[in-house]
Write a protein that holds these residues in place. Sequence first.
Motif, PDB file in Angstrom:
ATOM      1  N   ALA A  98       2.912  23.450  -5.663  1.00 22.98           N
ATOM      2  CA  ALA A  98       2.005  24.421  -5.038  1.00 22.98           C
ATOM      3  C   ALA A  98       2.815  25.362  -4.141  1.00 22.98           C
ATOM      4  N   ALA A  99       2.386  26.629  -4.106  1.00 17.53           N
ATOM      5  CA  ALA A  99       3.144  27.682  -3.421  1.00 17.53           C
ATOM      6  C   ALA A  99       3.507  27.321  -1.981  1.00 17.53           C
ATOM      7  N   HIS A 100       2.562  26.703  -1.240  1.00 14.61           N
ATOM      8  CA  HIS A 100       2.858  26.464   0.183  1.00 14.61           C
ATOM      9  C   HIS A 100       3.936  25.412   0.410  1.00 14.61           C
ATOM     10  N   HIS A 101       4.263  24.643  -0.628  1.00 21.17           N
ATOM     11  CA  HIS A 101       5.351  23.659  -0.462  1.00 21.17           C
ATOM     12  C   HIS A 101       6.723  24.283  -0.715  1.00 21.17           C
ATOM     13  N   ILE A 102       6.731  25.333  -1.555  1.00 25.73           N
ATOM     14  CA  ILE A 102       8.018  25.820  -2.066  1.00 25.73           C
ATOM     15  C   ILE A 102       9.004  26.193  -0.962  1.00 25.73           C
ATOM     16  N   ALA A 103       8.532  26.950   0.035  1.00 24.74           N
ATOM     17  CA  ALA A 103       9.451  27.397   1.089  1.00 24.74           C
ATOM     18  C   ALA A 103      10.017  26.224   1.888  1.00 24.74           C
ATOM     19  N   ARG A 104       9.335  25.094   1.872  1.00 25.30           N
ATOM     20  CA  ARG A 104       9.773  23.972   2.706  1.00 25.30           C
ATOM     21  C   ARG A 104      10.646  22.953   1.973  1.00 25.30           C
ATOM     22  N   LEU A 105      10.812  23.134   0.656  1.00 26.73           N
ATOM     23  CA  LEU A 105      11.497  22.100  -0.132  1.00 26.73           C
ATOM     24  C   LEU A 105      12.939  21.844   0.289  1.00 26.73           C
ATOM     25  N   THR A 106      13.584  22.874   0.879  1.00 30.47           N
ATOM     26  CA  THR A 106      14.994  22.673   1.244  1.00 30.47           C
ATOM     27  C   THR A 106      15.137  22.067   2.636  1.00 30.47           C
ATOM     28  N   GLU A 107      14.010  21.774   3.299  1.00 31.17           N
ATOM     29  CA  GLU A 107      14.092  21.074   4.589  1.00 31.17           C
ATOM     30  C   GLU A 107      14.486  19.626   4.329  1.00 31.17           C
ATOM     31  N   ARG A 108      15.219  19.067   5.262  1.00 32.72           N
ATOM     32  CA  ARG A 108      15.624  17.671   5.102  1.00 32.72           C
ATOM     33  C   ARG A 108      14.409  16.758   5.065  1.00 32.72           C
ATOM     34  N   PHE A 109      14.395  15.860   4.134  1.00 30.21           N
ATOM     35  CA  PHE A 109      13.357  14.837   3.969  1.00 30.21           C
ATOM     36  C   PHE A 109      12.019  15.380   3.501  1.00 30.21           C
ATOM     37  N   TYR A 110      11.945  16.690   3.202  1.00 28.51           N
ATOM     38  CA  TYR A 110      10.646  17.216   2.776  1.00 28.51           C
ATOM     39  C   TYR A 110      10.377  16.838   1.318  1.00 28.51           C
ATOM     40  N   ARG A 111       9.256  16.184   1.080  1.00 28.09           N
ATOM     41  CA  ARG A 111       8.861  15.829  -0.276  1.00 28.09           C
ATOM     42  C   ARG A 111       7.397  16.195  -0.463  1.00 28.09           C
ATOM     43  N   VAL A 112       7.064  16.656  -1.652  1.00 29.11           N
ATOM     44  CA  VAL A 112       5.683  17.068  -1.898  1.00 29.11           C
ATOM     45  C   VAL A 112       4.785  15.837  -1.867  1.00 29.11           C
ATOM     46  N   ASP A 113       5.238  14.804  -2.549  1.00 32.66           N
ATOM     47  CA  ASP A 113       4.456  13.581  -2.614  1.00 32.66           C
ATOM     48  C   ASP A 113       5.408  12.439  -2.257  1.00 32.66           C
ATOM     49  N   THR A 114       5.390  12.074  -0.986  1.00 36.27           N
ATOM     50  CA  THR A 114       6.369  11.109  -0.476  1.00 36.27           C
ATOM     51  C   THR A 114       6.339   9.814  -1.273  1.00 36.27           C
ATOM     52  N   HIS A 115       5.132   9.381  -1.597  1.00 40.30           N
ATOM     53  CA  HIS A 115       5.006   8.111  -2.282  1.00 40.30           C
ATOM     54  C   HIS A 115       5.663   8.163  -3.659  1.00 40.30           C
ATOM     55  N   ARG A 116       5.340   9.237  -4.403  1.00 41.60           N
ATOM     56  CA  ARG A 116       5.879   9.360  -5.760  1.00 41.60           C
ATOM     57  C   ARG A 116       7.403   9.512  -5.720  1.00 41.60           C
ATOM     58  N   SER A 117       7.915  10.321  -4.759  1.00 43.24           N
ATOM     59  CA  SER A 117       9.362  10.511  -4.662  1.00 43.24           C
ATOM     60  C   SER A 117      10.052   9.197  -4.376  1.00 43.24           C
ATOM     61  N   ARG A 118       9.449   8.410  -3.462  1.00 39.63           N
ATOM     62  CA  ARG A 118      10.047   7.117  -3.131  1.00 39.63           C
ATOM     63  C   ARG A 118      10.129   6.244  -4.364  1.00 39.63           C
ATOM     64  N   GLU A 119       9.058   6.272  -5.161  1.00 39.85           N
ATOM     65  CA  GLU A 119       9.025   5.451  -6.367  1.00 39.85           C
ATOM     66  C   GLU A 119      10.156   5.791  -7.317  1.00 39.85           C
ATOM     67  N   VAL A 120      10.464   7.103  -7.417  1.00 41.97           N
ATOM     68  CA  VAL A 120      11.537   7.495  -8.317  1.00 41.97           C
ATOM     69  C   VAL A 120      12.876   7.544  -7.583  1.00 41.97           C
ATOM     70  N   GLY A 121      12.908   7.003  -6.391  1.00 44.12           N
ATOM     71  CA  GLY A 121      14.177   6.834  -5.686  1.00 44.12           C
ATOM     72  C   GLY A 121      14.653   8.030  -4.903  1.00 44.12           C
ATOM     73  N   GLY A 122      13.748   8.956  -4.581  1.00 47.66           N
ATOM     74  CA  GLY A 122      14.182  10.167  -3.875  1.00 47.66           C
ATOM     75  C   GLY A 122      14.177  10.016  -2.363  1.00 47.66           C
ATOM     76  N   THR A 123      15.179  10.608  -1.703  1.00 48.26           N
ATOM     77  CA  THR A 123      15.205  10.569  -0.242  1.00 48.26           C
ATOM     78  C   THR A 123      14.743  11.908   0.348  1.00 48.26           C
ATOM     79  N   GLY A 124      14.660  12.939  -0.507  1.00 45.55           N
ATOM     80  CA  GLY A 124      14.246  14.249   0.004  1.00 45.55           C
ATOM     81  C   GLY A 124      15.377  15.008   0.678  1.00 45.55           C
ATOM     82  N   LEU A 125      16.614  14.557   0.468  1.00 40.42           N
ATOM     83  CA  LEU A 125      17.759  15.272   1.051  1.00 40.42           C
ATOM     84  C   LEU A 125      18.453  16.152   0.011  1.00 40.42           C
ATOM     85  N   GLY A 126      18.124  15.902  -1.265  1.00 39.33           N
ATOM     86  CA  GLY A 126      18.808  16.598  -2.361  1.00 39.33           C
ATOM     87  C   GLY A 126      18.834  18.116  -2.206  1.00 39.33           C
ATOM     88  N   LEU A 127      17.668  18.729  -2.055  1.00 36.86           N
ATOM     89  CA  LEU A 127      17.631  20.192  -2.004  1.00 36.86           C
ATOM     90  C   LEU A 127      18.217  20.739  -0.703  1.00 36.86           C
TER      91      LEU A 127
END
Length: 275
Positions: free
Chosen positions: A210-239
Amino acid sequence: MRFVARERDKDTPFLVHIVAAGRDIVLSFADQSAAEDVGKMRRDFVANVSHELRTPLTALLGFIETLGGAARDDAAARARFLGIMAHEAERMTRLVDDLLSLSRVEEDERVRPRELVDLCGLLASVIKGLEPQAAAADVTVRLDLAQEMLRVPGDAGQLTQVFANLIENGIKYGGSGKVLIVALHEPTNHLRLRGQGVQISVTDKGDGIAAHHIARLTERFYRVDTHRSREVGGTGLGLAIVKHIINRHRGHLLIESELGQGTRVSVFLPVEMVS
Ligand SMILES: Nc1ncnc2c1ncn2[C@@H]1O[C@H](COP(=O)(O)OP(=O)(O)OP(=O)(O)O)[C@@H](O)[C@H]1O
Ligand SMILES: [Mg+2]
């Protein structure tokens, strides 16, 4: 002395110096907002890191207790719990690796890379490395090269990190049973780069963002769906890491997405070495 100016809902902190100048006094006000913002960012970051580390740690401690007590003689439970524990420990390792990587990238952000990197070879080898992950997610990764050979000024290790994260994101969030296209476009003049640049894009046919998430994706630990990212092993630091590396290369990152259609993440890199 500290002075806070109150204007409607906004406070601006100032550091005030008072100096005698003959028969006059001079008051100087130095705006402290930026310094305090940095302080707040640091505190938020530490809080985030602690939270991210605590989650797997709590799970580990819980399983250790269970294994020492209730499940002590239950072989099946033991095997299952050890599997989960290994998974949680891997998550902590990945988080620590990403944090170290982030601080290293920030450290040398001001120094432009000086080697020449073969982008086509690099993209092919990143895709090869991610083959097992793509196969497990039932995603076909296709590489489209507008030219067979292109060397750009860059840091090979860091550019590998950039494309590994973008392609991994495409595999993780791009939906299974779909095709992920990695394309190296023909170099052209790019306004943003103020010169010749090349665009490398990673396009998936996933759920989109969704558009309102896009600008924030490069923030540290920012994930659109924290639960789903955790499940697939994401820390949200990649971008966040990707963004710093691209800044170091004086490049540009562009994320375009449409809900239900998919996402295209493009990296623009200068192709000419600056003397
Ligand atoms: N191609 C994509 N499609 C949909 N959402 C995406 C895509 N790429 C990234 N995202 C969203 O952006 C978030 C941030 O991505 P980022 O790469 O920073 O973190 P991550 O992949 O969750 O974790 P890490 O990269 O540290 O393993 C993801 O959690 C996901 O919500
Ligand atoms: Mg990622």
